[in-house]
Design a protein around this motif. Structure first.
Motif, PDB file in Angstrom:
ATOM      1  N   GLN A 171       0.836  -1.214   0.000  1.00 33.15           N
ATOM      2  CA  GLN A 171       0.000   0.000   0.000  1.00 33.15           C
ATOM      3  C   GLN A 171       0.872   1.266   0.000  1.00 33.15           C
ATOM      4  O   GLN A 171       1.996   1.226   0.515  1.00 33.15           O
ATOM      5  N   PRO A 172       0.380   2.368  -0.580  1.00 34.35           N
ATOM      6  CA  PRO A 172       1.203   3.589  -0.589  1.00 34.35           C
ATOM      7  C   PRO A 172       1.151   4.296   0.775  1.00 34.35           C
ATOM      8  O   PRO A 172       0.118   4.273   1.438  1.00 34.35           O
ATOM      9  N   PHE A 173       2.279   4.898   1.160  1.00 28.99           N
ATOM     10  CA  PHE A 173       2.337   5.660   2.419  1.00 28.99           C
ATOM     11  C   PHE A 173       2.744   7.093   2.128  1.00 28.99           C
ATOM     12  O   PHE A 173       3.365   7.374   1.104  1.00 28.99           O
ATOM     13  N   ASP A 174       2.390   7.988   3.062  1.00 33.07           N
ATOM     14  CA  ASP A 174       2.814   9.386   2.919  1.00 33.07           C
ATOM     15  C   ASP A 174       4.217   9.582   3.475  1.00 33.07           C
ATOM     16  O   ASP A 174       4.958  10.464   3.047  1.00 33.07           O
ATOM     17  N   ALA A 175       4.561   8.777   4.475  1.00 31.27           N
ATOM     18  CA  ALA A 175       5.914   8.849   5.045  1.00 31.27           C
ATOM     19  C   ALA A 175       6.201   7.543   5.780  1.00 31.27           C
ATOM     20  O   ALA A 175       5.276   6.816   6.129  1.00 31.27           O
ATOM     21  N   ILE A 176       7.504   7.288   5.972  1.00 30.38           N
ATOM     22  CA  ILE A 176       7.892   6.049   6.669  1.00 30.38           C
ATOM     23  C   ILE A 176       8.841   6.405   7.816  1.00 30.38           C
ATOM     24  O   ILE A 176       9.785   7.184   7.636  1.00 30.38           O
ATOM     25  N   LEU A 177       8.581   5.846   8.992  1.00 27.87           N
ATOM     26  CA  LEU A 177       9.485   6.006  10.132  1.00 27.87           C
ATOM     27  C   LEU A 177      10.194   4.674  10.327  1.00 27.87           C
ATOM     28  O   LEU A 177       9.538   3.640  10.471  1.00 27.87           O
ATOM     29  N   MET A 178      11.524   4.686  10.326  1.00 34.74           N
ATOM     30  CA  MET A 178      12.241   3.409  10.350  1.00 34.74           C
ATOM     31  C   MET A 178      13.280   3.364  11.467  1.00 34.74           C
ATOM     32  O   MET A 178      14.146   4.225  11.554  1.00 34.74           O
ATOM     33  N   ASP A 179      13.168   2.353  12.326  1.00 33.22           N
ATOM     34  CA  ASP A 179      14.175   2.121  13.374  1.00 33.22           C
ATOM     35  C   ASP A 179      15.397   1.469  12.719  1.00 33.22           C
ATOM     36  O   ASP A 179      15.302   0.970  11.596  1.00 33.22           O
ATOM     37  N   MET A 180      16.552   1.465  13.416  1.00 35.01           N
ATOM     38  CA  MET A 180      17.760   0.902  12.787  1.00 35.01           C
ATOM     39  C   MET A 180      17.955  -0.569  13.142  1.00 35.01           C
ATOM     40  O   MET A 180      17.954  -1.443  12.291  1.00 35.01           O
ATOM     41  N   GLN A 181      18.126  -0.823  14.457  1.00 38.17           N
ATOM     42  CA  GLN A 181      18.380  -2.211  14.848  1.00 38.17           C
ATOM     43  C   GLN A 181      17.072  -2.929  15.115  1.00 38.17           C
ATOM     44  O   GLN A 181      16.344  -2.575  16.047  1.00 38.17           O
ATOM     45  N   MET A 182      16.797  -3.927  14.277  1.00 36.77           N
ATOM     46  CA  MET A 182      15.572  -4.719  14.470  1.00 36.77           C
ATOM     47  C   MET A 182      15.900  -6.169  14.128  1.00 36.77           C
ATOM     48  O   MET A 182      16.767  -6.423  13.289  1.00 36.77           O
ATOM     49  N   PRO A 183      15.218  -7.109  14.770  1.00 35.70           N
ATOM     50  CA  PRO A 183      15.463  -8.504  14.407  1.00 35.70           C
ATOM     51  C   PRO A 183      14.900  -8.809  13.008  1.00 35.70           C
ATOM     52  O   PRO A 183      14.184  -7.972  12.443  1.00 35.70           O
ATOM     53  N   VAL A 184      15.202  -9.969  12.482  1.00 33.31           N
ATOM     54  CA  VAL A 184      14.763 -10.463  11.158  1.00 33.31           C
ATOM     55  C   VAL A 184      15.410  -9.655  10.028  1.00 33.31           C
ATOM     56  O   VAL A 184      16.178 -10.156   9.239  1.00 33.31           O
ATOM     57  N   MET A 185      15.097  -8.331   9.951  1.00 33.14           N
ATOM     58  CA  MET A 185      15.764  -7.483   8.946  1.00 33.14           C
ATOM     59  C   MET A 185      15.963  -6.087   9.544  1.00 33.14           C
ATOM     60  O   MET A 185      15.020  -5.506  10.085  1.00 33.14           O
ATOM     61  N   ASP A 186      17.199  -5.574   9.472  1.00 33.72           N
ATOM     62  CA  ASP A 186      17.454  -4.261  10.082  1.00 33.72           C
ATOM     63  C   ASP A 186      16.915  -3.130   9.195  1.00 33.72           C
ATOM     64  O   ASP A 186      16.554  -3.360   8.030  1.00 33.72           O
ATOM     65  N   GLY A 187      16.875  -1.946   9.785  1.00 32.02           N
ATOM     66  CA  GLY A 187      16.263  -0.807   9.117  1.00 32.02           C
ATOM     67  C   GLY A 187      16.946  -0.382   7.830  1.00 32.02           C
ATOM     68  O   GLY A 187      16.289   0.006   6.859  1.00 32.02           O
ATOM     69  N   LEU A 188      18.294  -0.467   7.820  1.00 28.89           N
ATOM     70  CA  LEU A 188      19.027  -0.034   6.625  1.00 28.89           C
ATOM     71  C   LEU A 188      18.715  -0.940   5.435  1.00 28.89           C
ATOM     72  O   LEU A 188      18.481  -0.459   4.323  1.00 28.89           O
ATOM     73  N   THR A 189      18.707  -2.269   5.691  1.00 25.68           N
ATOM     74  CA  THR A 189      18.413  -3.218   4.609  1.00 25.68           C
ATOM     75  C   THR A 189      16.994  -2.992   4.102  1.00 25.68           C
ATOM     76  O   THR A 189      16.745  -2.949   2.882  1.00 25.68           O
ATOM     77  N   ALA A 190      16.065  -2.821   5.055  1.00 27.94           N
ATOM     78  CA  ALA A 190      14.671  -2.620   4.660  1.00 27.94           C
ATOM     79  C   ALA A 190      14.544  -1.350   3.820  1.00 27.94           C
ATOM     80  O   ALA A 190      13.855  -1.334   2.782  1.00 27.94           O
ATOM     81  N   THR A 191      15.255  -0.279   4.225  1.00 25.52           N
ATOM     82  CA  THR A 191      15.192   0.983   3.482  1.00 25.52           C
ATOM     83  C   THR A 191      15.695   0.783   2.047  1.00 25.52           C
ATOM     84  O   THR A 191      15.080   1.247   1.082  1.00 25.52           O
ATOM     85  N   ALA A 192      16.828   0.052   1.927  1.00 26.62           N
ATOM     86  CA  ALA A 192      17.394  -0.185   0.590  1.00 26.62           C
ATOM     87  C   ALA A 192      16.372  -0.933  -0.273  1.00 26.62           C
ATOM     88  O   ALA A 192      16.195  -0.615  -1.459  1.00 26.62           O
ATOM     89  N   ARG A 193      15.665  -1.937   0.312  1.00 27.29           N
ATOM     90  CA  ARG A 193      14.673  -2.709  -0.461  1.00 27.29           C
ATOM     91  C   ARG A 193      13.512  -1.807  -0.895  1.00 27.29           C
ATOM     92  O   ARG A 193      13.056  -1.868  -2.030  1.00 27.29           O
ATOM     93  N   ILE A 194      13.045  -0.969   0.047  1.00 27.34           N
ATOM     94  CA  ILE A 194      11.900  -0.104  -0.269  1.00 27.34           C
ATOM     95  C   ILE A 194      12.273   0.894  -1.370  1.00 27.34           C
ATOM     96  O   ILE A 194      11.496   1.187  -2.269  1.00 27.34           O
ATOM     97  N   ARG A 195      13.539   1.399  -1.271  1.00 25.28           N
ATOM     98  CA  ARG A 195      14.021   2.368  -2.271  1.00 25.28           C
ATOM     99  C   ARG A 195      14.202   1.712  -3.655  1.00 25.28           C
ATOM    100  O   ARG A 195      14.170   2.380  -4.670  1.00 25.28           O
ATOM    101  N   ALA A 196      14.450   0.377  -3.658  1.00 21.83           N
ATOM    102  CA  ALA A 196      14.770  -0.298  -4.923  1.00 21.83           C
ATOM    103  C   ALA A 196      13.541  -0.511  -5.799  1.00 21.83           C
ATOM    104  O   ALA A 196      13.610  -0.412  -7.019  1.00 21.83           O
TER     105      ALA A 196
END
Ligand code: ADP
Length: 572
Positions: free
Chosen positions: A485-510
């Motif tokens: 779904q589309p979002f207006d903004a995303i708030l992302m923590d850095m250290q998280m289990p399963v997948m960290d915030g930086l990796t998730a950001t790179a995937r979302i940006r890709a």
């Protein structure tokens, strides 16, 4: 090392050989000094060749055969070099004999001093020298039946005894020095490892403290918004003040350790000087006035409007100076005066107060870490004694200086002298979209944080603004949500289990519909390396925990405004 020393001394040996050959020619006339010089040059070349391999591969242990060759080459070298003494002794008359003795004694001294730490080489060079030194007068004494020659040989023995004592002493000193150097290097390596471990430890501790502090401060902020009686309000204020102090202390310790580890990275961007000073003034004016102290900012007309520097660090230094001035001034005034020195393009900012002042014997120490001017300071005013240490080191890293002058009872003046580059304000720089907190109403925001308390706080802080939050527990869930779904903004923590915030950001940006959605990194990791990692992902903003509710709402509103612009641009 010995190979390098031999190479370095080669020119000296050849220079001396030329001098000896010329002297020998004056004393005896004839061709033989020239022949001797040719032989010396040849053996020195062989020496250069023989030691070359050792010189080029100093870390490779030479084989036994190679060592024997080196010793033989050194011996032959000495036999040829000092061989001239025999001819001078026989043909040079009294002067020749004296010259021969001095030359061989000099040779002995030379090899003893520069080879004493490599025993086999030392003996290879000392034995032929000694045979010449003692053998020539003894042989001549026997052949010519001259007892004076035996006296010369006894003198030679005495000389060599002194030489042995001197060489042994020098050898012991060199060994002690080498051991001390090795020990110092080992200690340095240990200290470097410890310092790296300290930085890592601080990053972890800071993360661990920030997470619960975030919960405490946010909860206190929420509590302040509820209906409270006067006493309860005071208690909440105490909670918030203590929380702010703790975060300040945490930031100071982190900054200080970064500076110590040489890891403080500076930014360079345009800064509107008058704007920055005005906002610092707005921040400190109410506190100064509450104490009955006047705060004035005077900017000389030739000070450039816009300069290139690290705005965050500039603000941090002035913030520290102003905070001290306000803290230590009970009446009178605080004046910030800003001047510009065109000759060397330096900005001079002086913060002068009419406060308690600092005793002359303490003035030199206040820039040291954890130093306060007197023992009662912490009790009376609080603080850690880190602010000025950090400010001075920051000024130095930026190529400037921070100095202090003070008179007890009259006041203090802290002067920051900083090289900055004046720049033309870029009028057409992309302006950040105008933000208005009302913009948050109806916005759909994705927030990823693994701590249930933090997610709860986010909803308590943001839902009153009328926005709809989609809360997820890790990076993988954030990517999944962003794909559906589309979002207006995303708030992302850095250290998280399963997948960290930086990796998730790179995937979302890709890929996917949220490729261009403004993303705000919301993290407890306040180290520069982390900031740089987020910057590389092109995040809209970087907010550190504990969350400042006002800043969060403002940043999110700004991000939403930008999202609208991006969408409008895409439609157009
Ligand atoms: P902190 O303020 O946290 O104690 P700082 O490093 O900022 O640490 O300052 C070190 C000390 O220098 C202070 O504790 C105070 O004794 C002295 N000091 C700093 N600024 C002033 C000032 N404007 N007037 C008087 N004393 C000052």
């Amino acid at each position: 090392m010995i190979a390098h020393v031999r190479f370095r001394e080669l020119k000296t040996r050849m220079g001396l050989a030329v001098f000896i050959a010329v002297t020998a020619w004056f004393l005896t006339r004839g061709m033989w000094p020239a022949i001797w010089l040719g032989l010396v040059a040849t053996t020195q070349f062989v020496d250069w060749l023989a030691f070359r391999r050792l010189r080029l591969n100093p870390s490779v242990e030479p084989s036994r055969l190679y060592k024997t060759v080196l010793c033989a080459v050194a011996s032959i070298n000495v036999v040829i070099y000092s061989g001239i003494a025999v001819i001078l002794w026989i043909n040079g008359g009294d002067a020749g004999r004296l010259f021969a003795l001095i030359q061989v004694a000099g040779g002995l001294l030379h090899v003893s001093l520069h080879m004493h730490h490599v025993r086999p080489l030392l003996f290879s060079a000392v034995i032929p020298h000694s045979l010449y030194f003692l053998g020539i007068p003894i042989a001549d004494g026997i052949v010519a039946g001259r007892w004076e020659d035996f006296l010369i040989a006894i003198g030679g023995v005495l000389f060599m005894t002194h030489l042995v004592v001197a060489v042994r002493q020098s050898s012991m000193t060199t060994k002690a020095l080498q051991e001390a150097n090795a020990e110092a290097q080992a200690q340095r390596r240990k200290a470097e490892v410890a310092s790296a471990a300290k930085s890592d430890f601080l990053a972890v501790v800071s993360h661990e403290i920030r997470t619960p502090m975030n919960a405490v401060i946010s909860a206190a902020n929420l509590l302040r918004r509820t209906r409270l009686d006067r006493e309860q309000r005071e208690h909440v204020s105490m909670l918030l003040d203590a929380g702010d102090m703790l975060v300040g202390l945490l930031n100071d310790v982190l900054d200080f350790s970064k500076i110590e580890a040489g890891k403080m990275q500076l930014e360079s961007s345009e800064m509107d000087l008058r704007d920055k000073l005005a906002s610092l003034g707005r921040l400190w004016q109410p506190k100064a006035e509450a104490n009955g102290v006047r705060l004035a900012i005077q900017i000389a007309p030739n000070v450039p409007d816009c300069v290139r520097t690290d705005p965050l660090r500039f603000q941090q230094m002035l913030f520290n100076l102003l905070s001290n001035a306000v803290k230590f001034t009970e009446d009178g005034s605080i004046t910030v005066s800003v001047d510009w020195r065109e000759a060397d393009r330096r900005l001079i900012v002086a913060v002068a107060d009419t406060g308690c002042g600092i005793a002359p014997d303490r003035l030199g120490n206040i820039f040291d870490s954890f130093e306060q001017a007197d023992a009662g300071t912490t009790r009376k005013y609080g603080g850690t004694g880190l602010g000025l240490a950090i400010s001075r080191r920051l000024a130095e890293i930026m190529g400037g200086r921070l100095t202090a002058e003070s008179v007890v009872g009259e006041g203090s003046t802290f002067t920051l002298d900083l090289p900055v580059e004046p720049v033309q304000r870029t009028e057409n720089a992309p302006k950040r979209a105008a933000a208005d907190e009302n913009m948050l109403a109806g916005r759909v925001i994705l927030a990823a944080d693994d701590h249930a308390v933090n997610r709860h706080i986010l909803s308590l802080l943001l839902e009153p603004h009328g926005c709809q939050l989609v809360l997820v527990e890790n990076g993988a869930e954030a990517v999944e949500a962003a794909m559906s779904q589309p979002f207006d903004a995303i708030l992302m923590d850095m250290q998280m289990p399963v997948m960290d915030g930086l990796t998730a950001t790179a995937r979302i940006r890709a890929e996917g519909m949220n490729r261009k959605t403004p993303l705000i990194a919301l993290t407890a990791n306040a180290m520069d390396v982390h900031r740089a990692a987020w910057d590389a992902e092109g995040v809209h903003a970087f907010l550190t925990k504990p969350i400042d509710p006002v800043l969060l709402a403002a940043t999110l509103a700004e991000a939403c405004a930008e999202a609208v612009e991006v969408r409008e641009a895409a439609v157009a």
